[in-house]
Design an enzyme around this catalytic site. Sequence first.
Site: not given
Length: 347
Positions: A33, A156, A300
Site C-alpha cells: 500500500n 509492535y 523506553e
Amino acid sequence: MEKVLVTGGAGYIGSHTVLELLEAGYSPVVIDNFHNAIRGEDSMPESLRRVQELTGRSVEFEEMDILDQAALQHLFKKHSFKAVIHFAGLKAVGESVQKPLDYYRVNLTGTIQLLEIMRAHGVKNLVFSSSATVYGNPQYLPLDEAHPTGGCTNPYGKSKFFIEEMIRDLCRADTAWNAVLLRYFNPIGAHASGRIGEDPQGIPNNLMPYVSQVAIGRREALNVFGDDYATEDGTGVRDYIHVVDLAKGHIAALKKLKEQCGCRTYNLGTGTGYSVLQMVQAMEKASGKKIPYKVVARREGDVAACYANPSLAHEELGWTAALGLDRMCEDLWRWQKQNPSGFGAQA
C-alpha cells in the site's frame, strides 16, 4: 512456476525477498500500500522496478491494503497461490507505543482477514515475518526458540506475538495448515548491486540507516540512546543480520512448508551481538568517514542486549547467515552512496 503471494513486498525486507524468489524460480505476486515504499514509474514501487531490472524478470504488482477485504478476495480469485509470505504491517517500535490501536488494527485485523481469505481459497501455506521482540526482555542469552515469549515491551512486539499465537492455534485446529514463523533479529545492509536497500521515510528508527545518513552528510550526528547498559562498552548490543541472508531464509522456509511441517518457528540471526559503538566503528571503516555521535537518554522499551541462537534454522532449514559485519557495512555504504536520498531521487 509456483505462484507465491508476497504482502508488503515493496518494503526493505520484502523487496530483497522478491529478488531471491525470482532467482530461485518462483513467480511472486506482490501487494503493497506504499506505506513504506516509494512510487516509481507506472505506479510500480521503485524498489520492485529495480528488482525487475536486476533479475531481468517481471514482477506482478498490485497496489492494495491488507485491510481491504474485497480487493484481497478478488486477488485470490484471480490467482492460484501455493503459499503466502506475509510482511505487510506497521513496524516502528516507538510509534507503536504512541499509536497502539493503529498497530493492532493493521497488524492483527489485517492478518486475521488475510488468514480467513487464505482459508476460503484453500491456500494453507504461510511464511510469517515475526520478530525477536516477541521474546521481550531476555531471560538468558543467546535467545533460542524455547525462550518464553509474550513479555513484550511495546505494542509492535505484542502484535507480532499475538499473530504467532493465532497462527499456532490455526495450525492446531486444522492440520492441513503449514506455517513457518521467522523471528528476525536486526536486518541491515543491502543488495550487492547497490540498487535496492533500506529507505526509511522520515527520521530512521533503526540504527544503521541513521548511521549511514550521518556518514553521507544528511544528518549532523548520531544519538546513542544510553551508554550505561550492562554491556562491554555500555551501549546496546544487537544481532545484526545481512538482509540478503534474511531474504534467503524465506526461500528455505518455503521449502520447509512442502514437508507438511505444521507450525514451525525459527530465529533468523547470526548469533553474534555487536554494540552501537562497534557498529559506528564498522561503518566508519566501510565509509572512510568519521561518524560523530552524542550520548542521550535511554529509549523506553530498549533492552541491553539481544542476540540469537540460530542453530535450529541451520539444522531444520539448512540455512545459515553467511555474510559478516564488514560486508553488511560495505553493502549498506554502497547503497547509501549511490542513492544519497534513497529511492526518491535518482542518483
